[in-house]
Enzyme design. Structure first.
Site, PDB file in Angstrom:
ATOM      1  N   ARG A 182       5.948 -29.588  47.382  1.00 27.69           N
ATOM      2  CA  ARG A 182       4.645 -29.671  47.195  1.00 27.69           C
ATOM      3  C   ARG A 182       4.146 -31.047  46.467  1.00 27.69           C
ATOM      4  O   ARG A 182       2.943 -31.528  46.430  1.00 27.69           O
ATOM      5  CB  ARG A 182       3.774 -28.620  46.713  1.00 27.69           C
ATOM      6  CG  ARG A 182       3.208 -27.653  47.648  1.00 27.69           C
ATOM      7  CD  ARG A 182       2.006 -28.166  48.779  1.00 27.69           C
ATOM      8  NE  ARG A 182       0.829 -28.510  48.338  1.00 27.69           N
ATOM      9  CZ  ARG A 182      -0.102 -27.724  48.192  1.00 27.69           C
ATOM     10  NH1 ARG A 182      -0.067 -26.300  48.759  1.00 27.69           N
ATOM     11  NH2 ARG A 182      -1.317 -27.916  47.738  1.00 27.69           N
ATOM     12  N   LYS A 183       4.987 -31.416  45.413  1.00 30.89           N
ATOM     13  CA  LYS A 183       4.681 -32.561  44.729  1.00 30.89           C
ATOM     14  C   LYS A 183       5.318 -33.820  45.304  1.00 30.89           C
ATOM     15  O   LYS A 183       6.080 -33.708  46.227  1.00 30.89           O
ATOM     16  CB  LYS A 183       5.541 -32.499  43.244  1.00 30.89           C
ATOM     17  CG  LYS A 183       5.237 -30.815  42.739  1.00 30.89           C
ATOM     18  CD  LYS A 183       4.020 -30.429  42.465  1.00 30.89           C
ATOM     19  CE  LYS A 183       4.062 -28.927  42.118  1.00 30.89           C
ATOM     20  NZ  LYS A 183       2.707 -28.440  41.323  1.00 30.89           N
ATOM     21  N   LEU A 184       5.004 -35.126  44.607  1.00 31.46           N
ATOM     22  CA  LEU A 184       5.472 -36.227  45.371  1.00 31.46           C
ATOM     23  C   LEU A 184       7.074 -36.387  45.456  1.00 31.46           C
ATOM     24  O   LEU A 184       7.767 -36.534  46.596  1.00 31.46           O
ATOM     25  CB  LEU A 184       5.009 -37.286  44.219  1.00 31.46           C
ATOM     26  CG  LEU A 184       3.884 -38.335  44.874  1.00 31.46           C
ATOM     27  CD1 LEU A 184       2.693 -37.452  44.516  1.00 31.46           C
ATOM     28  CD2 LEU A 184       3.728 -39.489  44.022  1.00 31.46           C
TER      29      LEU A 184
END
Ligand SMILES: *Cc1c(COP(=O)(O)O)cnc(C)c1O
Length: 397
Positions: A182-184
């Site tokens: 869900r993070k970069l």
């Protein structure tokens, strides 16, 4: 029926697959040389004394609290407006989370909200860079440093964000990052702790590996070098919070893509802001600004986080349902831990900004490979769901 638009999708090329395969072919898949290389590259990129890779941001937060000496009887100020892992980590060490309210403009703790929540038992603050928007670490440290309160930065979302020209997290004694998809920047699961003192990094390396005084990788290197076997001791309670070399191999490639990821996200976020300007009562949370309107940091737009003000014509949950029916995966905004059953017994002062932000916000799809036509589709469906007539000349311009 057109394809569903996800809220987030990792950006991987053949290089990640090749790096993972190469780790497998090497025969070394547990924590080893690639983890060490990923740590060096991350520390260099942030300009910090040391970086220690772990299994997640949650375990990173757990270890930083131990290294900061936080334990039973201590209070730790945290925002309720955060993913629940922030508050959970405090309970792992037997300390009590104390929820503080946030700035309605940024969703982050401020020196004033921390000051209002602290008690004589406050040993630490976990400052979250919500949705990638950097919190004002300098102002919170100006309050906490003279009081002996440790500031830990939960930079789970903030790889690639900046505060006053430095990478977010680089100015903290401890900062914790997440590499969840869900993070970069992602390597499946994983986390990193950055620290401002090398001796703290050394302790974190022991804590993540059962409290062992000699790492498995160092013992192996000594064996191969024909040196006398290294005998380890276990001097304190440790954990198995290691990252694998397969993850680190992927992480190293992803780190090289970070600037491109941030640039593309900022471009897409600006385009959303332009195209959604015709919706009343809508604000896209962006770079934090001080009183005279000057930006003091940059966000990586980890989340395309929209706040729905009083003039916004529809209810948030109806918006989510309508967007979902139209094939668009939006999400409710940031959760508030104090409203969850797991925290029903945690006393707290009123948290008005937190409750408004969690209720009146949502997250729109934003990912590196999102095309402008996919974004146009989100915008068109957003206007329709809100019951606002769109100016068709704007969309696709
Ligand atoms: C995602 C997130 C975490 C948890 O990260 P994991 O790597 O999944 O453990 C913690 N804090 C914040 C603010 C997050 O957004």
């Amino acid at each position: 029926m057109s394809e569903r638009i996800p809220v987030m999708r990792p950006w991987f090329g053949p290089e990640e697959a090749e790096a993972a395969a190469e780790a497998v072919r090497s025969g070394w898949v547990a924590q080893g040389p690639r983890v060490a290389a990923f740590e060096r590259a991350f520390a260099e990129r942030l300009g910090v004394a040391d970086a220690v890779a772990v299994s997640s941001c949650t375990t990173a937060l757990h270890l930083t609290l131990i290294a900061a000496g936080v334990g039973p009887g201590d209070h730790v100020v945290v925002p309720s407006l955060s993913f629940i892992a922030t508050a959970n980590a405090v309970r792992y060490v037997g300390a009590a989370p104390v929820f503080a309210d946030v700035d309605p403009a940024t969703g982050n703790l401020t020196a004033a909200t921390v000051d209002a929540a602290r008690t004589p038992a406050t040993r630490a603050v976990i400052l979250v860079d919500q949705g990638g928007v950097p919190a004002d670490l300098d102002a919170v440290r100006a309050l906490c440093d003279p009081l002996g309160i440790v500031v830990i930065e939960d930079a789970a979302c903030a790889a690639g964000s900046t505060l006053r020209g430095r990478p977010a997290g680089a100015g903290a004694a401890f900062a914790a990052y997440s590499f969840h998809p869900r993070k970069l920047l992602t390597c499946g699961e994983g986390g990193m702790v950055t620290v401002d003192r090398p001796e703290v990094g050394a302790r974190l390396r022991r804590l993540r590996e059962h409290g062992m005084s000699v790492s498995a990788a160092d013992r192996d290197a000594a064996d191969r070098g024909g040196a006398a076997p290294m005998l380890e001791t276990y001097d304190e309670l440790g954990f198995n919070y290691r990252m694998t070399d397969v993850q680190a191999a992927i992480g190293l490639v992803q780190l090289g893509r970070l600037d491109a990821m941030v640039a593309r996200r900022r471009e897409l976020a600006d385009r959303y802001r332009r195209l959604l300007a015709g919706v009343p009562g809508l604000r896209l949370v962006g770079d934090p600004v001080d009183a005279d309107g000057t930006a003091y940091g940059t966000t990586n737009y980890q989340a395309c986080w929209l706040l729905l003000g009083p003039e916004f014509p529809e209810r948030r949950d109806d918006m989510l349902a309508r967007l979902s029916a139209a094939g668009i995966s939006a999400r409710r905004g940031i959760m508030a831990a104090h409203l969850e059953p797991a925290y029903a017994d945690t006393p707290h002062a009123p948290l008005p900004a937190t409750e408004t932000l969690t209720r009146e916000s949502l997250i729109l799809p934003l990912f590196h490979e999102m095309t402008e036509s996919q974004q146009d589709r989100v915008v068109v469906e957003f206007y329709a769901a809100a019951g606002v007539a769109a100016d068709p000349a704007e969309v696709g311009a």
